[in-house]
Write a protein that holds these residues in place. Sequence first.
Motif, PDB file in Angstrom:
ATOM      1  N   TYR A  19       0.911  -1.011   0.109  1.00  0.00           N
ATOM      2  CA  TYR A  19       0.033  -0.117   0.215  1.00  0.00           C
ATOM      3  C   TYR A  19       0.631   1.156  -0.431  1.00  0.00           C
ATOM      4  CZ  TYR A  19      -4.356   3.318   1.221  1.00  0.00           C
ATOM      5  OH  TYR A  19      -4.545   4.183   1.168  1.00  0.00           O
ATOM      6  N   THR A  20       2.418   1.043   1.200  1.00  0.00           N
ATOM      7  CA  THR A  20       2.737   2.777   0.945  1.00  0.00           C
ATOM      8  C   THR A  20       3.676   2.368  -0.122  1.00  0.00           C
ATOM      9  OG1 THR A  20       3.092   1.923   3.518  1.00  0.00           O
ATOM     10  CG2 THR A  20       4.365   3.220   2.424  1.00  0.00           C
ATOM     11  N   ALA A  21       4.202   1.462  -1.130  1.00  0.00           N
ATOM     12  CA  ALA A  21       4.713   1.662  -2.234  1.00  0.00           C
ATOM     13  C   ALA A  21       3.398   2.432  -3.534  1.00  0.00           C
ATOM     14  CB  ALA A  21       4.891   0.340  -2.988  1.00  0.00           C
ATOM     15  N   VAL A  22       2.275   2.159  -3.485  1.00  0.00           N
ATOM     16  CA  VAL A  22       1.472   2.137  -4.309  1.00  0.00           C
ATOM     17  C   VAL A  22       1.132   3.690  -3.729  1.00  0.00           C
ATOM     18  CG1 VAL A  22      -0.965   1.904  -5.293  1.00  0.00           C
ATOM     19  CG2 VAL A  22       0.747   0.062  -4.554  1.00  0.00           C
ATOM     20  N   LEU A  23       1.273   4.313  -2.948  1.00  0.00           N
ATOM     21  CA  LEU A  23       0.971   5.901  -2.617  1.00  0.00           C
ATOM     22  C   LEU A  23       2.093   6.404  -2.706  1.00  0.00           C
ATOM     23  CD1 LEU A  23      -0.824   7.515  -0.619  1.00  0.00           C
ATOM     24  CD2 LEU A  23       0.096   6.997   1.268  1.00  0.00           C
ATOM     25  N   ARG A  24       3.106   6.231  -2.850  1.00  0.00           N
ATOM     26  CA  ARG A  24       3.911   6.710  -2.750  1.00  0.00           C
ATOM     27  C   ARG A  24       4.851   7.205  -4.338  1.00  0.00           C
ATOM     28  NH1 ARG A  24       9.709   4.317  -1.382  1.00  0.00           N
ATOM     29  NH2 ARG A  24      11.042   6.275  -1.862  1.00  0.00           N
ATOM     30  N   ALA A  25       3.792   5.770  -5.189  1.00  0.00           N
ATOM     31  CA  ALA A  25       3.823   5.809  -6.618  1.00  0.00           C
ATOM     32  C   ALA A  25       2.727   7.485  -7.263  1.00  0.00           C
ATOM     33  CB  ALA A  25       4.151   4.578  -7.670  1.00  0.00           C
ATOM     34  N   ASN A  26       1.338   6.946  -6.272  1.00  0.00           N
ATOM     35  CA  ASN A  26       1.273   8.271  -6.684  1.00  0.00           C
ATOM     36  C   ASN A  26       1.323   9.693  -6.804  1.00  0.00           C
ATOM     37  OD1 ASN A  26      -1.503   9.778  -5.859  1.00  0.00           O
ATOM     38  ND2 ASN A  26      -2.629   8.073  -6.619  1.00  0.00           N
ATOM     39  N   LEU A  27       2.208   9.498  -5.535  1.00  0.00           N
ATOM     40  CA  LEU A  27       2.398  11.109  -5.238  1.00  0.00           C
ATOM     41  C   LEU A  27       3.681  11.030  -6.084  1.00  0.00           C
ATOM     42  CD1 LEU A  27       2.508  10.219  -1.001  1.00  0.00           C
ATOM     43  CD2 LEU A  27       0.330  11.614  -2.664  1.00  0.00           C
TER      44      LEU A  27
ATOM     45  N   ALA B  80      -3.359   1.886   6.785  1.00  0.00           N
ATOM     46  CA  ALA B  80      -2.226   1.059   5.735  1.00  0.00           C
ATOM     47  C   ALA B  80      -0.743   1.459   5.463  1.00  0.00           C
ATOM     48  CB  ALA B  80      -2.770   0.805   4.725  1.00  0.00           C
ATOM     49  N   ILE B  81      -0.819   2.706   6.029  1.00  0.00           N
ATOM     50  CA  ILE B  81       0.616   3.359   5.443  1.00  0.00           C
ATOM     51  C   ILE B  81       1.309   3.019   6.387  1.00  0.00           C
ATOM     52  CG2 ILE B  81       1.671   5.842   5.181  1.00  0.00           C
ATOM     53  CD1 ILE B  81      -0.976   6.731   4.378  1.00  0.00           C
ATOM     54  N   LEU B  82       2.865   2.747   5.441  1.00  0.00           N
ATOM     55  CA  LEU B  82       4.249   2.437   6.794  1.00  0.00           C
ATOM     56  C   LEU B  82       4.703   4.260   6.524  1.00  0.00           C
ATOM     57  CD1 LEU B  82       5.553  -0.487   6.491  1.00  0.00           C
ATOM     58  CD2 LEU B  82       4.010  -0.326   7.859  1.00  0.00           C
ATOM     59  N   PRO B  83       4.702   4.933   8.032  1.00  0.00           N
ATOM     60  CA  PRO B  83       5.513   6.504   7.374  1.00  0.00           C
ATOM     61  C   PRO B  83       7.222   6.291   7.517  1.00  0.00           C
ATOM     62  CG  PRO B  83       3.877   6.165   9.258  1.00  0.00           C
ATOM     63  CD  PRO B  83       4.470   5.219   8.455  1.00  0.00           C
ATOM     64  N   GLU B  84       7.863   4.921   8.096  1.00  0.00           N
ATOM     65  CA  GLU B  84       9.287   4.882   8.237  1.00  0.00           C
ATOM     66  C   GLU B  84       9.629   4.281   6.629  1.00  0.00           C
ATOM     67  OE1 GLU B  84       7.388   3.139   9.618  1.00  0.00           O
ATOM     68  OE2 GLU B  84       7.531   0.711   9.796  1.00  0.00           O
ATOM     69  N   GLU B  85       8.313   3.276   4.957  1.00  0.00           N
ATOM     70  CA  GLU B  85       8.917   3.425   3.886  1.00  0.00           C
ATOM     71  C   GLU B  85       8.902   4.510   2.952  1.00  0.00           C
ATOM     72  OE1 GLU B  85       8.636  -0.633   2.816  1.00  0.00           O
ATOM     73  OE2 GLU B  85       8.679  -1.140   4.620  1.00  0.00           O
TER      74      GLU B  85
END
Lengths: 603, 603
Positions: free
Chosen positions: A426-434, A553-558
């Motif tokens: 989830y975090t990787a998809v969020l980073r991709a989106n941002l 679902a977010i891992l801020p440390e990643e």
Amino acid sequence: MRENPICVRLAALREKMLEYGIDIYIVPSSDCHESEYVSAHFRAREYITGFTGSAGTAVITMEEAGLWTDGRYFLQAEGQLKRSGIRLYRMGEPDVPTVREYVESQLGQGKCIGFDGRVMGASKALEFEQAARAQGASLLALEDLVGMIWTDRPDIPDAEIFVLEECYSGEPADNKIARVRCAMEEQRADVHVLASLCDISWLLNLRGGDIPCVPVVLSFLVMTLRTCVWYVRPSIVTDEIRNYLSKHGVEIRGYDEIYSDLKTLPAGTRVLVDRKNVNYRLLKSLPVSTVVIDQSNPTEIMKAVKNETEIKNIREAHRKESIAFTRFLYRLKTGKANLTELSAAEYLDACRAEQEHCLGQSFTPICAYGAHGAIVHYSATAETDAPILQENFLLVDAGGHYLEGTTDTTRTIAMGSLSLKQKRMYTAVLRANLRLAYAKFLKGATGYSLDALCREPLWQLGVDFKHGTGHGVGYLLNVHEGPNAFRLRIPKGEEPAELQPGMVTTDEPGVYIAGDYGIRLENELLCVEGPSNEYGQFLEFEILTLIPFDRAAILPEEMDSEELRWLNAYHQRVYETVGPYLPEEEREWLKACTARLQLGKSE
Amino acid sequence: MRENPICVRLAALREKMLEYGIDIYIVPSSDCHESEYVSAHFRAREYITGFTGSAGTAVITMEEAGLWTDGRYFLQAEGQLKRSGIRLYRMGEPDVPTVREYVESQLGQGKCIGFDGRVMGASKALEFEQAARAQGASLLALEDLVGMIWTDRPDIPDAEIFVLEECYSGEPADNKIARVRCAMEEQRADVHVLASLCDISWLLNLRGGDIPCVPVVLSFLVMTLRTCVWYVRPSIVTDEIRNYLSKHGVEIRGYDEIYSDLKTLPAGTRVLVDRKNVNYRLLKSLPVSTVVIDQSNPTEIMKAVKNETEIKNIREAHRKESIAFTRFLYRLKTGKANLTELSAAEYLDACRAEQEHCLGQSFTPICAYGAHGAIVHYSATAETDAPILQENFLLVDAGGHYLEGTTDTTRTIAMGSLSLKQKRMYTAVLRANLRLAYAKFLKGATGYSLDALCREPLWQLGVDFKHGTGHGVGYLLNVHEGPNAFRLRIPKGEEPAELQPGMVTTDEPGVYIAGDYGIRLENELLCVEGPSNEYGQFLEFEILTLIPFDRAAILPEEMDSEELRWLNAYHQRVYETVGPYLPEEEREWLKACTARLQLGKSE
């Protein structure tokens, strides 16, 4: 045991083929306008095969019958073709011939290919024409054989036509027509033939209901530098519409009259026509003595670049959609109600219907729980409808039409506790989106230049998604609109479109773990001007969608510090824009959802 | 005052033009092979105008003479054209006609365009041919009028030809020839005409010295499925080379015989020839009854994808170059010697010359101090040679040829204390370089897909660089080689090349502050395979260049934790690879240069 009705239909079709001397009959899935979605009247391929998927081509010979469709539909087609005698050709699989290759293998001296030239795209039909010529075969494109045997064929819906007022369109039709004439003059074109329904609706500022989820009117348009003729079923044109059009210099004729009218064009007439976007019979109606200028429709780029009024409205449409979607999230995350995929989608519809000027769904929503989320084009049916449990992810991809524009959003919601891997993904998809949403770039960049910015955080994990990163969005038209898009690969022969201020494109990376879950996060991005300096004009995006991401679902440390800054700034905008429209309890809940995330310990 | 010699030459040329009935004579800057660099013998445009820049076209009529060149050369051309009567046309500036537009404006019924068809590229010449035809003019491409009046023309250098042994090339010539024949069969070609010198040298595993910095042999090659003929000056072919070629089935003929040989090709012969890469006379020597297959030379992609032997060698070449460059850096950073741009470049050459199998520079180095660094194509001369002071940046872009391959590197060195802005810019360029170097991507991506990964950190600061991000590198051939490249914009009509394992491409972002300084950081990247999984084959890069970045210019607090991890891992590789080859004092210095950088306080 009763005979399969498909076998009866195929036998009737073959009788007609014999009558007309046709050896190979091709039935595509399109209407007369190369539309992405079509109304029931045009589902001839469904009628003759029993296969209800949106994409596919049937080819019938005296001995054989085949259906070609893509990976999304293999399972469904297998089931629906059972006992029909129709063979399934799985497109893209090794050793499976393409439609063209199959047709070529059936051809020979004196054979005849047939299809209804009105529902076959000109570019594709020209390939069959060439194949026939190469083998001394002939081609008959005048007859709708399926129509002849289709006794209970649904009518074309007589949906009401309405004028999209200038407070919504931002530009009167006569102005738009004048701009298209300028484009015609640049190409030294005498005549322009337009068959794309969204382009015609945009040009005339008219909307209708002839296609599900796409509020357009079945019609053609032919312009010269002085005249403009709209070919449409007269039965649906009210006096009000007739007066409106007359004021804008638009004449009305019958829908089918375009074919005979084109045949009368004088020799040497230069005709601007986009071969990718007209049917074969239209193209063939042009006398051979005319000169075809095969260029994109000038309206394509004009309607993609939204004007100031449209932009103001689109922001408003997204505010409404974001309120509806956020309320839906509140129910999902806090409600104890036993929802299923279908009832959840209904509830989202109900939330949207509370919003002013809402005109319904912009596409059939995808509400996919757990493993269903990994099926990219999943659509819940009564048979598959899964209960939503207190675990795993729920993926919801939905959108609405408003007088103020069209929306398309995806959120993936943690329904209970998640595994570390699920959170990582989830975090990787969020980073991709941002990464894509907060990109800055020089004018001249295309959606192909920027695509890798989005995929790179996933690629670093050895993961990819097998769909485009984003598509253009119409204004109260098709939710999928060109020419802007974010894509990895440029289709052969395509000239990628430069991103321009005013274009609206989705940003929708995903991760799909087959049999387990799917994650997709989709916002719409408006391209806006950034600074202009000695290096040129910079561009950036304004995020239109304002719906919280799921902090469970977010891992801020990643995430790196810049990405966290972006996320916190986005969540603050969500709260400030949507919060005031929520009841107190929901507002407090949203406040917690959008509270600042701190840098994790690993940094 | 003596008459300007250019005026005398122009007068002599015009006499010849009269004699041959030519009204407009065009003199390009090329040799007979569309080479990027040319030997002195082919500098006809320089002879007739006095302008010594590498790029430009002269057009001479009875009344006027003009020189067209690009922005790099405006100042130089202005100076060199003084009192010659030749007008400077600044290409790309508003209202400046192109060569073609100028020629068209001078044409008319009965006029005649002339040029030496051997030094004019076929694609460009075909445009002049079309322009002449459209205006009822004629074209004479047989006569080298400048050659007729050029009394002291330099000879073509009789440089020695040598065989690149299999331990360097990794594949015998007959194998390569067989692979080209397979490619010919795929295109159903009977004959293949090859004029690109690097492609010929690669194919035959031969190297020479006919072009400065590019160790190739002036020659043509014509292949059929059974024969292979090398057209070359017989005077430079030793018995050893003759025997070598004979063993590989290659016949030798005179350099100029190709034109008459092509004229004898039988009707219907299918000829594979890359129009972009042959001269006009070659193309015109093909009988009209032959069929031209205009495709990229098959050798282009074959030589771009380095084989295992080449890769092993290239790593070795970079180890040597990195040792030489690091020793040069040590002197710059610790030496008290008063170096200038020219003497520093000489010192770098001396460091390289100490390395085994070094065959000299792969291009004229750019050693640019302070404001000179902002001039992207700066080349120091005795007049501009600046002393290197204990402040600002020194930019050094240089490379060498080795039997083990060709290198191209840029480092920018802090010569004293820097401003915060200078450090910010250096850090942004470093981040840009690392983001591309450590990218992971799916097979199918091109250099256009990945370009934005590199530019994004600069774009975030509103900064850009006006040159490509990277180019392919030849193996003991031209330091600039296609088809792989990192670029923002795809030239119209070009099909971008997929990145493939074995391709070597530079990664060279920069920032240029006019009048102040320039920063460029360039490493070479080898494309290698990453993991292969359900998403496809992933690719990544191995950094070939192993030279420290300047920690005096780096702001760790402006890098994210992943970028710092990458930088530290890279510096560790630099120390481990280069350190063992340095004297103790230099090794200790390198250890300090490559020590781990810690995360800054802002995170």
